[in-house]
Structure formats: C-alpha cells, structure tokens
Design a protein around this motif. Sequence first.
Motif, PDB file in Angstrom:
ATOM      1  N   THR A  91       5.532  11.644 -12.786  1.00 19.04           N
ATOM      2  CA  THR A  91       4.512  11.226 -13.752  1.00 19.04           C
ATOM      3  C   THR A  91       4.683  11.929 -15.089  1.00 19.04           C
TER       4      THR A  91
ATOM      5  N   ASN B 291       5.344   2.119 -23.297  1.00 17.78           N
ATOM      6  CA  ASN B 291       5.947   3.019 -22.327  1.00 17.78           C
ATOM      7  C   ASN B 291       5.019   3.254 -21.135  1.00 17.78           C
ATOM      8  N   LEU B 292       3.742   3.490 -21.407  1.00 16.94           N
ATOM      9  CA  LEU B 292       2.788   3.703 -20.305  1.00 16.94           C
ATOM     10  C   LEU B 292       2.642   2.459 -19.448  1.00 16.94           C
TER      11      LEU B 292
ATOM     12  N   TYR C 236       3.598   2.515 -15.464  1.00 14.66           N
ATOM     13  CA  TYR C 236       2.593   2.340 -14.424  1.00 14.66           C
ATOM     14  C   TYR C 236       2.572   0.950 -13.793  1.00 14.66           C
TER      15      TYR C 236
ATOM     16  N   PHE D 227       7.197  18.687 -20.572  1.00 14.46           N
ATOM     17  CA  PHE D 227       6.967  17.602 -19.620  1.00 14.46           C
ATOM     18  C   PHE D 227       8.065  17.524 -18.560  1.00 14.46           C
TER      19      PHE D 227
ATOM     20  N   LYS E 222       7.500  10.592 -17.211  1.00 18.75           N
ATOM     21  CA  LYS E 222       7.171   9.244 -17.686  1.00 18.75           C
ATOM     22  C   LYS E 222       6.220   9.293 -18.879  1.00 18.75           C
ATOM     23  N   TRP E 223       5.426  10.344 -18.975  1.00 16.04           N
ATOM     24  CA  TRP E 223       4.521  10.512 -20.120  1.00 16.04           C
ATOM     25  C   TRP E 223       5.239  11.030 -21.354  1.00 16.04           C
ATOM     26  N   LYS E 224       6.388  11.656 -21.177  1.00 16.19           N
ATOM     27  CA  LYS E 224       7.103  12.302 -22.285  1.00 16.19           C
ATOM     28  C   LYS E 224       7.363  11.376 -23.466  1.00 16.19           C
TER      29      LYS E 224
ATOM     30  N   THR F 237       5.782   8.684 -24.413  1.00 11.39           N
ATOM     31  CA  THR F 237       4.500   8.338 -25.026  1.00 11.39           C
ATOM     32  C   THR F 237       3.978   9.493 -25.868  1.00 11.39           C
ATOM     33  N   VAL F 238       4.028  10.692 -25.329  1.00 14.70           N
ATOM     34  CA  VAL F 238       3.548  11.865 -26.066  1.00 14.70           C
ATOM     35  C   VAL F 238       4.368  12.033 -27.350  1.00 14.70           C
TER      36      VAL F 238
END
Length: 188
Positions: free
Chosen positions: A72, A134-135, A139, A61, A75-77, A79-80
């Motif tokens: 983006t 986190n998401l 966002y 990521f 920022k997803w890291k 959550t994943v």
Amino acid sequence: MKFLIDFFPIFLFFAAFKVWGIYTATAVAIVATVLQIAYLRWHHGKVEPMQWLSLGVIVVFGGATLLAHSETFIKWKPTVLYWLMGSALVLGQLIWRKNLIRTLMQAQMTLPEPVWLRLNWSWAGFFATMGLLNLWVAYTFDTDTWVNFKLFGGMGLMLVFVIAQGLYLSRHIQDTPSTHKDTHNAQP
C-alpha cells in the motif's frame, strides 16, 4: 540523456517487479534513486529540489513498504509526489506570488504573463489528476496492472500532456530581442 536519468529508478523498479516482486522492486527503486542523486551530484555538482523531494518520498514510502511488508505504501508514493509537486505550484502562485513554472522555464522561452499563469495552473491540475488516477488504478486493479500503469500509463500521459502543452505554447512564444531579425535595415 536527462530523460533516462530521470526515469532510471522507474525502469529498474518495473524490471525488478517483473522478476522478483513488489518488495524487491521497492528496495531496487530506493537504491536506484540514491544512485541517481549521487550521479547527478557528482556529474553536475547540484541536485534539483524536486529530485531531493523524490528521494525523500521513495525512502519514506518505500521504507514503510519494506518495514510493514505492505505494498500500500509504495502505491501511494506516486500520488504523494504528484500532489506535492502540484501543491508547490499552487502555493507558490497563491501565497508567494511566484510562478514556479515560469521560474523553471523563462530562460528557454518568452511568453505573455497570462500564458505563464495558465501553464502553471494546467501543470498543477495535471499533477492533481495524475495523483487521483494513480490511486484509482492502485485500488481498482491488481499490483501487476498498477506497475504497468506506473511505467507506461504515467509516462504516456505525461508525454501526451507535454505535447499538448507544446502545441499550445507554440502559438504564444514571443521573439526575444536577440533572436528577432531586423527586417527594416535589410539590404537586397
């Protein structure tokens, strides 16, 4: 000391972001995580599977963030990573009938089986919730707020959760035979 090693990449990511921005911070986080894994391997001879997973997620990521020049991905890291950890707990329990929390912690404490099960499910729920949170922050707010949440909010919520778990577990921890005193044969 383990706490500092575990959060070393997050601290450096935060500091680099405040000075140089998200892309430099992402590169710093990748390098810091590689150094963290190298240190653990060199000093302890092994690296835990979750640490390898964390390395893989930051490289993928973080690398996508740098290649696409899009924040983006980074920022997803979290959550994943949260969802992978939570999924491992759920799949371990449902498919392999193995309580991974128990596997990790049974050497430190003895608990009744229903408590181990609740502990496993509560951690899975915590990780799912943290991923969603986190998401939402990523966002709903600007990147600076997300970075602050990643360090202070994420660590703060983890600390509160661990303390709550500790309070809950303190009611259920059982004496092991080696720590239980024999009061029947005690001499005055």
